[in-house]
Design an enzyme around this catalytic site. Structure first.
Site, mmCIF file in Angstrom:
data_model
loop_
_atom_site.group_PDB
_atom_site.id
_atom_site.type_symbol
_atom_site.label_atom_id
_atom_site.label_comp_id
_atom_site.label_asym_id
_atom_site.label_seq_id
_atom_site.Cartn_x
_atom_site.Cartn_y
_atom_site.Cartn_z
ATOM 1 N N ARG A 278 0.811 -1.219 0.000
ATOM 2 C CA ARG A 278 0.000 0.000 0.000
ATOM 3 C C ARG A 278 0.846 1.270 0.000
ATOM 4 O O ARG A 278 0.559 2.210 -0.738
ATOM 5 C CB ARG A 278 -0.886 -0.001 1.244
ATOM 6 C CG ARG A 278 -1.950 1.070 1.241
ATOM 7 C CD ARG A 278 -2.645 1.157 2.592
ATOM 8 N NE ARG A 278 -3.097 -0.092 3.096
ATOM 9 C CZ ARG A 278 -4.323 -0.611 2.923
ATOM 10 N NH1 ARG A 278 -5.219 0.065 2.250
ATOM 11 N NH2 ARG A 278 -4.636 -1.784 3.433
ATOM 12 N N CYS A 346 -26.564 -0.736 -9.088
ATOM 13 C CA CYS A 346 -27.885 -0.844 -8.455
ATOM 14 C C CYS A 346 -27.835 -1.427 -7.066
ATOM 15 O O CYS A 346 -28.414 -2.495 -6.817
ATOM 16 C CB CYS A 346 -28.783 -1.693 -9.340
ATOM 17 S SG CYS A 346 -28.839 -1.021 -10.973
HETATM 18 N N1 LLP Z 1 2.576 -9.235 2.967
HETATM 19 C C1 LLP Z 1 1.519 -10.046 3.200
HETATM 20 C C2 LLP Z 1 1.761 -11.433 3.603
HETATM 21 C C3 LLP Z 1 0.205 -9.531 3.073
HETATM 22 O O1 LLP Z 1 -0.828 -10.322 3.306
HETATM 23 C C4 LLP Z 1 0.014 -8.183 2.681
HETATM 24 C C5 LLP Z 1 -1.331 -7.630 2.514
HETATM 25 C C6 LLP Z 1 1.153 -7.395 2.436
HETATM 26 C C7 LLP Z 1 2.412 -7.947 2.598
HETATM 27 C C8 LLP Z 1 1.061 -5.968 2.018
HETATM 28 O O2 LLP Z 1 0.477 -5.167 2.989
HETATM 29 P P1 LLP Z 1 0.433 -3.567 2.778
HETATM 30 O O3 LLP Z 1 1.840 -3.053 2.880
HETATM 31 O O4 LLP Z 1 -0.142 -3.317 1.430
HETATM 32 O O5 LLP Z 1 -0.431 -3.111 3.874
HETATM 33 N N2 LLP Z 1 -7.502 -5.031 0.174
HETATM 34 C C9 LLP Z 1 -7.208 -4.421 1.453
HETATM 35 C C10 LLP Z 1 -5.794 -4.730 1.912
HETATM 36 C C11 LLP Z 1 -5.476 -6.209 2.002
HETATM 37 C C12 LLP Z 1 -4.059 -6.502 2.428
HETATM 38 C C13 LLP Z 1 -3.744 -7.946 2.360
HETATM 39 N N3 LLP Z 1 -2.402 -8.315 2.663
HETATM 40 C C14 LLP Z 1 -7.477 -2.931 1.366
HETATM 41 O O6 LLP Z 1 -7.884 -2.446 0.320
HETATM 42 O O7 LLP Z 1 -7.303 -2.241 2.357
#
Ligand code: LLP
Length: 421
Positions: A278, A346
């Site tokens: 992210r 919708c």
């Molecule tokens: N590593 C693992 C094992 C993970 O499961 C994730 C995210 C990351 C790294 C990366 O995390 P970040 O740095 O992006 O926070 N769709 C959701 C977020 C789901 C995250 C899943 N795992 C949203 O839109 O907030």
């Protein structure tokens, strides 16, 4: 900081006016800034300077080939969670020894793909998975490098749908059982135990939960070493949050996160891996949409956009806030008025924001959703037979469509009719 700024009253992506991209590709669309992607990668890379490390971009956040290639050329490794993501990383030119494979349900086929193409390590999530990795490695006559993902039972203090480090979550093995699981791993001839993995959740806005988890990992490293395991690599996952609401949020900076890592784990002499998704892609992307109608309801007004929940699902799925700005900069001091900002799908869940103060907007005006680069395009769908929206990458004064909008014929022709019809 990002590279989406107003210049002379118009929103730009680096040196390209958003309105110019809209005229060329139509709305809605995603647009990413190369400079912002690279800046965010470098913030992490610099934060770990002086320590042997690899920043493995969690490509689940945004996995377009052009984005992966941009980051790979800057030296990023990749964190993948499926055979498809593994193949995307390879197609973008990432060497196998810079790809880590995470995810709770790796199938034998996916494991085979990665072992054949080359892999830095598997982050093992369960004992049955460990046995399957061992079996596939033996079948192929190779040794699979692994870490075991431990669940430290820490509250990440984030949205329940994206917290992963509590004992009730499906992820990893309980840290209390680590000795037993590592002993089993060491006994399997197809595996080489190289380290420990942890990831406690996403959109964390404080360092404390990370620190609690990393302290547990430090203790575990010493314990496992004493038990004879050569622990030399720590994968610390991703999860550092971003300021979705620019007027309120101030999550910790990568440099502070890096200093905390050095403090909690630096003395162990391990190679450090992190898996940010992210923070690298989120503020490097906008979703741009057009106002279709301004509708007056009984007790509120609605801005009806041409973008919808199928294009950006985060507000519907996680009650997520995205700043929404007019592409034509409002005059200073202009009166704002509250609107519910919605898409045309919708269902009532297709609401991006409720009672959001916006400057005057009319049909045809463009708006931009900030912080939409991560978990935006990758989570989109064609619900309501709304085509997947295009992705555009900007680099200085150039821009390119990096994923086309499919035609309706393409969408319809993906279906096949059984012979009895
Ligand atoms: N590593 C693992 C094992 C993970 O499961 C994730 C995210 C990351 C790294 C990366 O995390 P970040 O740095 O992006 O926070 N769709 C959701 C977020 C789901 C995250 C899943 N795992 C949203 O839109 O907030």
């Amino acid at each position: 900081m990002d590279h989406f700024l107003y210049r002379d009253g118009a929103l730009f992506a680096e040196d390209v006016p958003i309105s110019e991209i809209a005229a060329a590709v139509g709305t809605p669309f995603y647009v990413y800034s190369t400079a912002t992607l690279l800046r965010h990668f470098k913030l992490f890379d610099d934060a770990l300077e002086g320590t042997d490390h690899l920043v493995c971009y969690a490509m689940k956040a945004a996995s377009n080939q052009a984005i992966l290639k941009t980051l790979a050329q800057a030296g990023a490794g990749m964190d993948v969670v499926s055979g498809g993501e593994y193949l995307r990383a390879k197609a973008a030119g990432v060497p196998g020894d810079k790809i880590v494979f995470s995810g709770v349900g790796k199938t034998a086929d996916e494991i085979r793909t990665a072992l054949t193409g080359g892999i830095r390590q598997f982050n093992v999530e369960s004992e049955p998975e460990m046995e399957v990795i061992n079996a596939v490695a033996l079948e192929l006559g190779v040794i699979a490098p692994i870490t075991v993902r431990v669940n430290p039972d820490v509250d990440a203090k984030t949205h329940a749908k994206i917290a992963t480090g509590k004992s009730e979550n499906k992820f990893g093995i309980p840290i209390s059982r680590a000795s037993e699981v590592y002993a089993r791993a060491a006994s399997l001839p197809g595996l080489e135990v190289i380290g420990i993995d942890v990831h406690i959740g996403s959109q964390l806005t404080e360092l404390e939960p990370f620190e609690l988890a990393y302290n547990k990992v430090a203790e575990l490293t010493e314990r496992l070493r004493a038990e004879g395991h050569n622990i030399r690599r720590l994968d610390l996952g991703g999860g550092l949050g971003i300021p979705y609401n620019r007027s309120n949020d101030a999550p910790p900076l990568p440099v502070e996160y890096g200093a905390m890592i050095q403090k909690t784990l630096g003395h162990l002499g391990c190679e450090i891996e992190i898996e940010p998704g992210r923070l690298i892609a989120g503020n490097a992307g906008l979703m741009v949409s057009k106002v279709i109608y301004v509708k007056s309801g009984e007790d509120r007004d609605f801005l009806i956009l041409d973008g919808a929940m199928n294009d950006l699902i985060r507000p519907a799925m996680y009650e997520a806030h995205h700043d929404i700005v007019a592409v034509q900069e409002p005059e200073p001091g202009v009166e704002r008025q509250p609107y519910d900002i919605v898409g045309p799908v919708c269902e009532t869940g297709d609401t991006f924001a409720k009672q959001r103060n916006m400057p005057p907007l009319a049909p045809g005006d463009l708006v931009a959703f900030r912080s939409a680069g991560a978990y935006g395009a990758v989570m989109s769908s064609e619900y309501n037979t709304r085509p997947l929206i295009p992705e555009v990458l900007v680099n200085g004064d150039q821009f390119a469509v990096i994923r086309e909008r499919p035609s309706f014929d393409e969408i319809i022709n993906r279906d096949t009719i059984p012979e009895w019809l």
